[in-house]
Motif scaffolding. Structure first.
Motif, mmCIF file in Angstrom:
data_model
loop_
_atom_site.group_PDB
_atom_site.id
_atom_site.type_symbol
_atom_site.label_atom_id
_atom_site.label_comp_id
_atom_site.label_asym_id
_atom_site.label_seq_id
_atom_site.Cartn_x
_atom_site.Cartn_y
_atom_site.Cartn_z
ATOM 1 N N VAL A 72 58.608 68.704 40.537
ATOM 2 C CA VAL A 72 58.855 68.383 39.128
ATOM 3 C C VAL A 72 60.278 67.827 38.968
ATOM 4 C CG1 VAL A 72 59.230 69.455 36.853
ATOM 5 C CG2 VAL A 72 57.150 69.960 38.143
ATOM 6 N N THR A 73 61.238 68.440 39.636
ATOM 7 C CA THR A 73 62.628 67.995 39.564
ATOM 8 C C THR A 73 62.792 66.601 40.146
ATOM 9 O OG1 THR A 73 63.388 70.281 39.723
ATOM 10 C CG2 THR A 73 65.000 68.579 40.234
ATOM 11 N N ARG A 74 62.146 66.349 41.267
ATOM 12 C CA ARG A 74 62.249 65.045 41.913
ATOM 13 C C ARG A 74 61.643 63.950 41.033
ATOM 14 N NH1 ARG A 74 62.447 62.652 47.696
ATOM 15 N NH2 ARG A 74 64.121 64.127 47.872
ATOM 16 N N ILE A 75 60.499 64.210 40.445
ATOM 17 C CA ILE A 75 59.893 63.228 39.543
ATOM 18 C C ILE A 75 60.823 62.963 38.359
ATOM 19 C CG2 ILE A 75 58.042 62.886 37.838
ATOM 20 C CD1 ILE A 75 56.088 63.994 39.841
ATOM 21 N N SER A 76 61.405 64.006 37.813
ATOM 22 C CA SER A 76 62.316 63.861 36.670
ATOM 23 C C SER A 76 63.531 63.002 37.038
ATOM 24 C CB SER A 76 62.776 65.232 36.178
ATOM 25 O OG SER A 76 61.670 66.016 35.810
ATOM 26 N N ALA A 77 64.105 63.245 38.196
ATOM 27 C CA ALA A 77 65.264 62.457 38.643
ATOM 28 C C ALA A 77 64.867 61.000 38.860
ATOM 29 C CB ALA A 77 65.845 63.045 39.926
ATOM 30 N N ASN A 78 63.708 60.770 39.455
ATOM 31 C CA ASN A 78 63.239 59.397 39.662
ATOM 32 C C ASN A 78 63.025 58.679 38.339
ATOM 33 O OD1 ASN A 78 63.276 59.475 42.460
ATOM 34 N ND2 ASN A 78 61.168 60.157 42.616
ATOM 35 N N VAL A 79 62.446 59.365 37.372
ATOM 36 C CA VAL A 79 62.235 58.770 36.047
ATOM 37 C C VAL A 79 63.575 58.432 35.408
ATOM 38 C CG1 VAL A 79 61.442 59.264 33.687
ATOM 39 C CG2 VAL A 79 59.973 59.810 35.618
ATOM 40 N N ALA A 80 64.549 59.329 35.522
ATOM 41 C CA ALA A 80 65.872 59.091 34.937
ATOM 42 C C ALA A 80 66.528 57.853 35.546
ATOM 43 C CB ALA A 80 66.756 60.317 35.126
ATOM 44 N N ASN A 82 65.019 55.367 37.126
ATOM 45 C CA ASN A 82 64.227 54.196 36.746
ATOM 46 C C ASN A 82 64.484 53.785 35.304
ATOM 47 O OD1 ASN A 82 63.067 53.919 39.272
ATOM 48 N ND2 ASN A 82 61.286 55.155 38.749
ATOM 49 N N TYR A 83 64.690 54.757 34.439
ATOM 50 C CA TYR A 83 64.994 54.475 33.030
ATOM 51 C C TYR A 83 66.234 53.587 32.932
ATOM 52 C CZ TYR A 83 66.306 55.324 28.154
ATOM 53 O OH TYR A 83 66.658 55.175 26.843
ATOM 54 N N TYR A 84 67.278 53.975 33.622
ATOM 55 C CA TYR A 84 68.498 53.182 33.577
ATOM 56 C C TYR A 84 68.373 51.896 34.364
ATOM 57 C CZ TYR A 84 71.007 56.294 30.685
ATOM 58 O OH TYR A 84 71.398 57.005 29.594
ATOM 59 N N HIS A 85 67.622 51.930 35.405
ATOM 60 C CA HIS A 85 67.437 50.711 36.194
ATOM 61 C C HIS A 85 66.723 49.647 35.359
ATOM 62 C CE1 HIS A 85 67.440 48.499 39.894
ATOM 63 N NE2 HIS A 85 66.159 48.267 39.779
ATOM 64 N N LYS A 86 65.746 50.057 34.590
ATOM 65 C CA LYS A 86 65.002 49.124 33.736
ATOM 66 C C LYS A 86 65.802 48.703 32.516
ATOM 67 C CE LYS A 86 61.402 51.663 33.050
ATOM 68 N NZ LYS A 86 60.136 52.286 32.685
#
Length: 186
Positions: A72-80, A82-86
């Protein structure tokens, strides 16, 4: 119990999803706050993270029960990231040439030990976005520079330099904090 949560979420059972949400919402929001510049960004990342968590659980065949929290933590970090990357690509990007020195743990460890969690989050939160993301991914989430480079679409050298730059900024802020706290005592 976690096995029941996973099975329930795979079946899109609302009670299981709600239980998973309540169990991990604090952890996910903590990850979101570490990466976000504003509370609005943290809330956007938080919402997207849970959507990804539920979608990934639905599609996934293997989520080990003992690693659900890490997953869950890893998915959350990846989303964060990706959010800034996009949305804010290369904001405050630090070139490799600007990397300086690492924090001297012996010299500044005593200050880090006195900081409360919120103070440490503010210290990290004050970093330029690229440095903050690399620092979080490397020092807190445990990613390698190779993994960070792939996630953020940067070179490994840039990842290393941004980590070094983050440490340098933290080091200068710690010097200032130590100086201010010393002056208050004297």
């Amino acid at each position: 119990m976690e096995e029941d949560l996973i099975i329930g979420c795979k079946k899109q059972d609302r009670k299981a999803q709600e239980a998973l949400y309540h169990k991990y919402s604090g952890r996910v929001m903590g990850v979101c706050k570490r990466y976000a510049n504003t509370m609005d960004d943290a809330n956007d990342i938080f919402q997207e993270a849970f959507i990804n968590i539920f979608n990934s659980l639905k599609k996934s065949r293997t989520v080990k029960i003992e690693s659900l929290e890490a997953w869950v933590t890893r998915i959350s970090a990846n989303v964060a990231v990706n959010y800034y990357h996009k949305n804010k690509k290369y904001l405050n990007h630090v070139p490799a040439e600007s990397a300086l020195h690492k924090i001297d743990e012996e010299e500044y460890g005593h200050i880090l030990g006195r900081l409360r969690g919120q103070e440490l989050l503010q210290l990290i939160g004050g970093l330029p976005t690229g440095c903050k993301h690399v620092f979080n991914l490397y020092a807190i989430e445990g990613y390698s520079h190779k993994e960070i480079a792939e996630i953020m679409d940067i070179s490994e050298g840039t990842s290393k330099s941004q980590l070094s730059r983050a440490r340098d900024i933290i080091k200068s802020k710690l010097k200032l904090l130590d100086h201010v706290k010393y002056k208050r005592v004297v």
